[in-house]
Design a protein around this motif. Structure first.
Motif, PDB file in Angstrom:
ATOM      1  N   TRP A 377       0.821  -1.217   0.000  1.00  0.00           N
ATOM      2  CA  TRP A 377       0.000   0.000   0.000  1.00  0.00           C
ATOM      3  C   TRP A 377       0.851   1.261   0.000  1.00  0.00           C
ATOM      4  O   TRP A 377       0.379   2.328  -0.390  1.00  0.00           O
ATOM      5  CB  TRP A 377      -0.919   0.003   1.221  1.00  0.00           C
ATOM      6  N   ARG A 380       1.071   3.309  -3.283  1.00  0.00           N
ATOM      7  CA  ARG A 380      -0.293   3.506  -3.781  1.00  0.00           C
ATOM      8  C   ARG A 380      -0.334   4.296  -5.081  1.00  0.00           C
ATOM      9  O   ARG A 380      -0.978   3.877  -6.043  1.00  0.00           O
ATOM     10  CB  ARG A 380      -1.143   4.188  -2.711  1.00  0.00           C
ATOM     11  N   VAL A 384      -1.727   2.473  -8.434  1.00  0.00           N
ATOM     12  CA  VAL A 384      -2.995   2.869  -9.046  1.00  0.00           C
ATOM     13  C   VAL A 384      -2.801   3.071 -10.547  1.00  0.00           C
ATOM     14  O   VAL A 384      -3.660   2.707 -11.363  1.00  0.00           O
ATOM     15  CB  VAL A 384      -3.542   4.142  -8.371  1.00  0.00           C
ATOM     16  N   PHE A 399      -7.236  -1.163  -0.531  1.00  0.00           N
ATOM     17  CA  PHE A 399      -6.059  -0.834   0.277  1.00  0.00           C
ATOM     18  C   PHE A 399      -6.418  -1.069   1.743  1.00  0.00           C
ATOM     19  O   PHE A 399      -7.379  -0.469   2.240  1.00  0.00           O
ATOM     20  CB  PHE A 399      -5.634   0.617   0.035  1.00  0.00           C
TER      21      PHE A 399
END
Length: 416
Positions: A377, A380, A384, A399
């Motif tokens: 995470w 991120r 993404v 997440f």
């Protein structure tokens, strides 16, 4: 654990107990699935005298790092982070063509390759045989060794003192804090610099980042405890930077105590933030365990309800932190049939403890799952973008940290 490894105090208070888990990078080959798998307690405590947070040294670095599954170069954002650091350090110090740079725990040369590209003499010190070999193949001079005072002195005698010693994401990985710091001091020139990046305990606590607690990480630093650790080896903290990496890290700039200037205002500011958060008293730690338990309940509830609806959830990434999360939550292949990873070393292997298969990333597009649980995470923004193709069939990203978050995958550029 009866004594603090930094100051020797017996005043140790519990922060969070995550049960017993296997070492987070001990990925299993298929032939190991019917064999016993050792698990070790994972219990974070804090010393109420020097405020160093730590876990017991139940696993030696030799067991973890002689052959290692993590290759830094597989993270695009991490390589860019290293490139930016090198460019900034060259200007800041400055580093000319006669300079010498040493990186401790240099992994596969992800950072020093930028030093090589600038024509600056350098050396990596990397204990893992396999990733050190990858660095040498990439043209980065690398010594396969653990850092100790003797190693530091030997390198200095052979190569000369280092103008800059870099120790990124390793200061938490060594149980002998004092000896390692003495090794850094042995490497660095009398007027040189040491730069250390390590996760910040402040953000770990504030953002529920408990999955970064694992057996490779023996201690967890505030700027206050890091200052004391550096002093144990003859180094003085002079500046600090707050970084977004690993969910929130600190970059410590230190020099030999004899030449160090007074700490900058940035050091004072971060120390004030830590004190305001209660990290120099027990009040700053008492609620953490309850918030960790909520992360577990929320994630399990989501996975169970998705399964009951007949929806598919697969994982993305097989980082060490992900294995802490999976084991603490008791997630098995019935709830997460597989995860994928960009590192070919992990393909065909299984996550430690939970024994979830690790497949190539292409498997996600082939199966078009309803959800992708993102285990790294901390990447991120990068992921993404990488996982934008999940939008093509209406899939969503999950997440788990700092709290459960389900988001739409970003649409690909130029598509609806």
């Amino acid at each position: 654990m009866t004594r603090c490894r930094l100051c020797g105090s017996e005043a140790m208070a519990s922060v969070v107990d995550l049960g017993a888990t296997p070492p987070c990078e001990s990925f299993l080959a298929a032939g190991q699935l019917d064999k016993p798998e050792p698990a070790y307690p994972l219990h974070l405590r804090v010393c109420t005298d020097c405020w160093l947070a730590q876990i017991p040294p139940l696993i030696t670095p030799e067991e973890t790092f002689s052959e290692y599954a993590y290759f830094s170069s597989y993270s695009t954002s991490w390589v860019e982070h290293a490139r930016t650091f090198v460019a900034d350090a060259v200007q800041r110090l400055p580093l000319g063509p006669e300079a010498f740079v040493v990186e401790v725990a240099s992994n596969d040369g992800y950072l020093l390759r930028h030093v090589v590209d600038r024509g600056i003499r350098c050396l990596g010190i990397e204990p893992s045989v396999n990733v050190g070999a990858a660095a040498r193949e990439a043209g980065v001079p690398t010594l396969t060794e653990f850092l100790s005072p003797d190693t530091g002195s030997a390198v200095r005698a052979e190569h000369g003192p280092a103008d800059l010693v870099v120790a990124n994401n390793v200061y938490a990985h060594i149980p002998d804090v004092v000896g390692f710091t003495q090794g850094l001091r042995a490497l660095v020139a009398e007027d040189g610099w040491v730069s250390i990046e390590v996760q910040h305990l402040l953000t770990l606590i504030e953002e529920n980042q408990y999955d970064t607690i694992y057996h490779e990480h023996f201690q967890y630093y505030t700027v206050a405890s890091a200052t004391r650790a550096l002093a144990s080896g003859g180094l003085a903290l002079v500046d600090v930077e707050l970084l977004p990496t690993h969910g929130g890290s600190i970059r410590l700039w230190a020099r030999p105590a004899g030449v160090a200037d007074e700490p900058t205002q940035r050091v004072a500011d971060v120390l004030a933030r830590e004190k305001a958060a209660g990290l120099q008293e027990l009040s700053g730690y008492t609620e953490f365990s309850a918030r960790v338990a909520k992360v577990r309940r929320d994630l399990l509830r989501f996975l169970i309800e998705a399964a009951e609806r007949g929806e598919t959830v697969v994982g993305y990434g097989a980082p060490g932190k992900g294995n802490t999360l999976l084991n603490h939550c008791g997630i098995r292949p019935d709830l997460l049939p597989y995860t994928v990873d960009r590192n070919p070393y992990k393909h065909g292997r299984f996550t430690p403890g939970t024994r979830i298969p690790i497949l190539p990333p292409e498997q996600i597009a082939a199966d078009e799952p309803d959800y992708v649980l993102v285990l790294p995470w901390n990447l991120r923004a990068e992921l993404v973008e990488q996982l934008s193709f999940v939008h093509d069939w209406g899939g969503r990203l999950v997440f788990p940290i700092p709290e459960l978050s389900i988001v739409e995958a970003a649409s690909r550029k130029g598509t609806a």
